[in-house]
Design a protein around this motif. Sequence first.
Motif: not given
Length: 361
Positions: A102, A191-192, A120, A221, A153, A205, A207, A203
């Motif tokens: 994260r 992504a949130t 995005f 970024w 997003l 992200i 993965w 913001l």
Amino acid sequence: MDNPLAFSTAAEVLSIMRRRGVKIWIDNGQLRYQAPKGVVMPSDLMRIRGLKREITAFLEDSAPMDMPLVPRLPSDRVPLTFTQRRAWKLLKLDEHPSVLARFALRVVGRLHIEALRHVFSELIRRHELLRTRIVTVGGLPTQEVGDASGDILEILLLTELSMDDRETAAKRFLGQHLNEVDVSVGPLFAATLLRLDDQDHVLAIFWEHQLSDMVSVGILWREIWTMYTQTIRGLPFSLSEIPIQPADYAVWEQKTNQAWMDKHRAYWRERLAGVESVRLFADEEIVKTSDCKMGTIKAQLDNVLLGKLRDWSRQQRTTVMLSLLTAYVGLLLRWCNKTELLVWVPIRGRFYPEIENTVGG
């Protein structure tokens, strides 16, 4: 230019050709080459043909790195890269769901959400890895690249909560959201945007860590904010297309290295047989009586010391990183009361300009 008639060994031929920017490799038993225009003379080719058997034997016994790094064919099965394969094996040994990494950034000021959505969508289109999942085919882990479609997003509105509750909810979300994921199902990237108020956003992200590396974080970024700035200014995206995707690299890596690894695997298994983990301290009494805990300490070298270290490394024909690593290993040998240690060191591994700006590990 080097005199081709002076070439006496396969190693010399390959060394001189490499200095000229010529790549020579084996493809289905045949020697192939790729060279800048006008670099390879007819006399060079004559000498190479005369040493074909020796050059072929030399390349077969070496890690073949000269095969051009090109996009994969649609028919190619996409394996994991060697780095991903190591992480995959560790994941299977652990027998737990994969944990998402994260990264979060607080954005204070006006934020154009629709522009960010557009960014995005373009990010997902540019980088195949962000829409990849890992499936098992014939017992082997395989990368499966999905379509670049849909809005990824997610917007989470926290504006209806009190100010204190907004902060609490944001921290709770970052601590719990998408902690575990099935890599064969996904999503392996998400992504949130947490909206605390009109001028305050977070913001985040997420993965799957085995798919990528820390270099990719910086690439992501940088691209996000470059494209966001261009979007709000009404400019078209100016980032260059990604020439080689991680799946392309994985196919190339397997084709160029697998045969070499198969040939030398027995040697390295014998060489590394009996390797065991060791305690950090040889004196068991220290471990028994000490109540200290593990941790990380960051230290910064002053310019004078760093300059001396660089000079010494240059004299030893090595890098500062390897000099520091040698000192560290020497300390470990002393602490563990050993004369030999096997130390695993993760490296960046981006040896080719084609993958410098590729998101992937």
